[in-house]
Design a protein around this motif. Structure first.
Motif, mmCIF file in Angstrom:
data_model
loop_
_atom_site.group_PDB
_atom_site.id
_atom_site.type_symbol
_atom_site.label_atom_id
_atom_site.label_comp_id
_atom_site.label_asym_id
_atom_site.label_seq_id
_atom_site.Cartn_x
_atom_site.Cartn_y
_atom_site.Cartn_z
ATOM 1 N N LYS A 195 15.402 26.781 83.154
ATOM 2 C CA LYS A 195 16.812 27.023 82.536
ATOM 3 C C LYS A 195 17.327 28.421 82.536
ATOM 4 O O LYS A 195 16.722 29.472 82.546
ATOM 5 C CB LYS A 195 16.921 26.409 81.148
ATOM 6 N N GLY A 196 18.695 28.402 82.574
ATOM 7 C CA GLY A 196 19.288 29.695 82.943
ATOM 8 C C GLY A 196 19.236 30.673 81.917
ATOM 9 O O GLY A 196 18.915 31.837 82.159
ATOM 10 N N ASP A 197 19.196 30.097 80.813
ATOM 11 C CA ASP A 197 19.029 31.092 79.734
ATOM 12 C C ASP A 197 17.481 31.674 79.235
ATOM 13 O O ASP A 197 17.212 32.308 78.393
ATOM 14 C CB ASP A 197 19.569 30.486 78.341
ATOM 15 N N TRP A 198 16.792 31.349 80.079
ATOM 16 C CA TRP A 198 15.480 31.761 80.148
ATOM 17 C C TRP A 198 15.266 33.036 81.102
ATOM 18 O O TRP A 198 14.322 33.762 80.832
ATOM 19 C CB TRP A 198 14.129 30.767 80.837
ATOM 20 N N ILE A 199 16.334 33.246 82.004
ATOM 21 C CA ILE A 199 16.202 34.329 82.836
ATOM 22 C C ILE A 199 17.042 35.555 82.123
ATOM 23 O O ILE A 199 17.737 35.530 81.702
ATOM 24 C CB ILE A 199 17.150 34.008 84.107
ATOM 25 N N LYS A 200 16.012 36.661 82.145
ATOM 26 C CA LYS A 200 16.513 38.115 81.632
ATOM 27 C C LYS A 200 17.695 38.455 82.616
ATOM 28 O O LYS A 200 17.719 38.340 83.853
ATOM 29 C CB LYS A 200 15.500 39.052 81.788
ATOM 30 N N PRO A 201 18.684 38.899 81.902
ATOM 31 C CA PRO A 201 19.711 39.223 82.737
ATOM 32 C C PRO A 201 19.432 40.146 83.896
ATOM 33 O O PRO A 201 19.015 40.990 83.587
ATOM 34 C CB PRO A 201 20.739 39.952 81.446
ATOM 35 N N GLY A 202 20.015 39.898 84.958
ATOM 36 C CA GLY A 202 19.595 40.848 86.106
ATOM 37 C C GLY A 202 18.494 40.711 86.870
ATOM 38 O O GLY A 202 18.121 41.136 87.818
ATOM 39 N N ALA A 233 16.746 25.692 87.406
ATOM 40 C CA ALA A 233 18.193 25.114 87.117
ATOM 41 C C ALA A 233 19.242 26.220 87.749
ATOM 42 O O ALA A 233 19.772 27.033 87.363
ATOM 43 C CB ALA A 233 18.679 24.838 86.076
ATOM 44 N N PHE A 234 19.573 25.977 89.379
ATOM 45 C CA PHE A 234 20.167 27.111 90.021
ATOM 46 C C PHE A 234 21.597 27.425 89.458
ATOM 47 O O PHE A 234 22.015 28.344 89.220
ATOM 48 C CB PHE A 234 20.141 26.556 91.530
ATOM 49 N N ASN A 235 22.177 26.261 89.137
ATOM 50 C CA ASN A 235 23.689 26.418 88.574
ATOM 51 C C ASN A 235 23.666 27.336 87.343
ATOM 52 O O ASN A 235 24.935 27.935 87.184
ATOM 53 C CB ASN A 235 24.376 25.100 88.759
ATOM 54 N N GLU A 236 22.703 26.976 86.498
ATOM 55 C CA GLU A 236 22.838 28.009 85.251
ATOM 56 C C GLU A 236 22.150 29.246 85.522
ATOM 57 O O GLU A 236 22.698 30.371 85.244
ATOM 58 C CB GLU A 236 21.802 27.238 84.236
ATOM 59 N N ALA A 237 21.319 29.192 86.449
ATOM 60 C CA ALA A 237 20.457 30.759 86.535
ATOM 61 C C ALA A 237 21.351 31.758 87.417
ATOM 62 O O ALA A 237 21.366 32.963 87.144
ATOM 63 C CB ALA A 237 19.270 30.421 87.477
ATOM 64 N N VAL A 238 22.305 31.273 88.001
ATOM 65 C CA VAL A 238 23.083 32.167 88.877
ATOM 66 C C VAL A 238 23.956 33.014 87.828
ATOM 67 O O VAL A 238 24.569 34.170 88.453
ATOM 68 C CB VAL A 238 24.235 31.467 89.913
ATOM 69 N N ASP A 239 24.171 32.556 86.660
ATOM 70 C CA ASP A 239 25.129 33.357 85.771
ATOM 71 C C ASP A 239 24.338 34.377 84.909
ATOM 72 O O ASP A 239 24.685 34.958 83.923
ATOM 73 C CB ASP A 239 25.638 32.397 84.875
ATOM 74 N N HIS A 240 22.851 34.230 85.195
ATOM 75 C CA HIS A 240 21.838 35.204 84.622
ATOM 76 C C HIS A 240 21.265 36.047 85.491
ATOM 77 O O HIS A 240 21.013 37.296 85.303
ATOM 78 C CB HIS A 240 20.983 34.267 83.946
ATOM 79 N N ALA A 241 20.775 35.640 86.667
ATOM 80 C CA ALA A 241 19.918 36.463 87.610
ATOM 81 C C ALA A 241 20.749 37.612 88.191
ATOM 82 O O ALA A 241 22.053 37.452 88.194
ATOM 83 C CB ALA A 241 19.350 35.497 88.607
ATOM 84 N N GLY A 242 19.872 38.542 88.841
ATOM 85 C CA GLY A 242 20.804 39.599 89.421
ATOM 86 C C GLY A 242 20.484 39.034 90.844
ATOM 87 O O GLY A 242 21.637 39.297 91.683
#
Ligand SMILES: NC(=O)C1=CN([C@@H]2O[C@H](COP(=O)(O)OP(=O)(O)OC[C@H]3O[C@@H](n4cnc5c(N)ncnc54)[C@H](OP(=O)(O)O)[C@@H]3O)[C@@H](O)[C@H]2O)C=CC1
Ligand SMILES: Nc1nc(=O)c2c([nH]1)NC[C@@H]1CN(c3ccc(C(=O)N[C@@H](CCC(=O)O)C(=O)O)cc3)C=[N+]21
Length: 303
Positions: A221-228, A256-265
């Motif tokens: 999920k997106g909120d598993w991804i450390k910002p950047g 979950a690509f659509n969530e992860a794009v808001d967290h990943a670099g």
């Protein structure tokens, strides 16, 4: 947080294939030889048929000699082994790939071990696994998906991998384990997660680099991804896509690509990310295997 950079695996794969095409043309000029790739498909698995077709087309486009052996699902183990032996001894063939999975009645490791290590362009043979694990990457043949994922990471992050925390989710012999080996050799601090890992979300949150190779659609999920963080999504999952029409399906990754794009670099898309790189690195391995079998030195590595 700005939206993640989308890592264009398709474009990067195309640039790798162009470089291989140029190098193969030079080899033809100087030695009169074309790299020869033999792909063996046993059974009618539709996804495997797509991948084998992609590999065959890519080899042709690179100017290779490309042979496809398609055997029925009921083919005996002995017949598959006999074909591998024949390819081992065929001087026109420098790379052999037996598409996995094989039908249940065939012992996969028996087939894979029979492939001559020098022609093992999947890099699955214990000799190549041992060389890679021992850090002798330059004399091994490296599995295509992990190698392709490393190229994407280096094109995105440059030579800054040393010291980064990397989490590989999945420990298969074809992706997770060799991926962890490659990242360790880049001096990342590597964690290999799997189905028994506890608190997986928190493990992933510590990662600067995430490589997902699980085979479960949109599990990360997106909120598993450390910002950047940089996310490499190896997963290829076909899920029903009613919006495309009755019985239609579409490809999604393990993230979950659509969530992860808001967290990943930076993040790879599915399709268009790791998949094309797998094909491109198969071309790289086939040319490398051909040069070594022709007694020629390795060329400048692509990663
Ligand atoms: N793009 C490409 O070129 C390629 C894509 N793929 C894709 O990559 C994905 C993985 O394939 P492959 O490497 O063969 O994987 P496998 O199916 O062989 O293994 C899956 C791995 O994921 C782990 N896993 C399963 N469930 C969980 C969970 N809930 N939490 C954490 N880990 C879990 C398993 O753990 P355990 O070991 O404990 O069972 C296992 O190590 C698939 O979607 C496949 O289609 C594969 C090859 C190439
Ligand atoms: N001996 C062996 N070696 C392999 O390397 C091997 C294998 N068996 N078995 C199955 C996996 C899977 N695999 C892929 C190859 C290309 C794409 C690929 O081209 N993917 C495109 C989409 C293709 C499509 O439309 O499905 C993309 O992601 O953009 C995907 C997956 C190699 N594998």
């Amino acid at each position: 947080m700005p939206q993640a950079q989308i890592i264009d695996g398709k474009a990067i794969a195309e640039s790798v294939r162009q470089e291989i095409t140029n190098r193969a043309a030079k080899l033809l000029e100087t030695s009169g030889k074309r790299p020869g790739l033999a792909v063996v498909l046993v059974g009618e698995d539709p996804a495997s048929q797509v991948y084998v077709r992609n590999k065959d087309r890519a080899a042709e486009a690179c100017g290779f000699h490309s042979v496809k052996h398609t055997l029925g699902a009921e083919t005996s183990e002995a017949d598959v082994l006999a074909l591998v032996e024949q390819l081992n001894n065929d001087p026109e063939i420098h790379g052999i790939l037996v598409q996995l999975p094989l039908p249940g009645h065939i012992d996969e490791s028996k087939v894979l071990r029979l492939i001559r290590p020098e022609k093992d362009v999947d890099g699955f043979h214990p000799v190549n696994v041992g060389l890679l694990t021992a850090g002798e990457r330059d004399s091994a043949l490296v599995p295509c998906t992990p190698a392709g994922s490393l190229v994407l990471l280096k094109r995105t992050l440059g030579d800054t991998l040393s010291g980064k925390n990397a989490v590989v989710i999945g420990r298969s012999n074809i992706v997770g384990k060799p991926m962890a080996s490659l990242l360790l050799q880049e001096s990342c601090t590597v964690t290999i997660a799997h189905s028994r890992t506890r608190d997986l979300p928190d493990v992933v949150r510590a990662a600067d680099i995430v490589v997902a190779a699980v085979g479960r659609p949109e599990m990360i999920k997106g909120d598993w991804i450390k910002p950047g963080a940089t996310v490499i999504d190896v997963g290829i999952n076909r899920i029903p896509a009613p919006e495309l029409g009755e019985g239609k399906n579409r490809l999604v990754g393990d993230v979950a690509f659509n969530e992860a794009v808001d967290h990943a670099g930076a993040i790879t898309p599915v399709p268009g990310g790791v998949g094309p790189m797998t094909i491109a690195m198969l071309m790289v391995n086939t040319l490398t295997a051909a040069r070594r079998l022709l007694g020629l030195p390795d060329e400048e590595p692509l990663f």
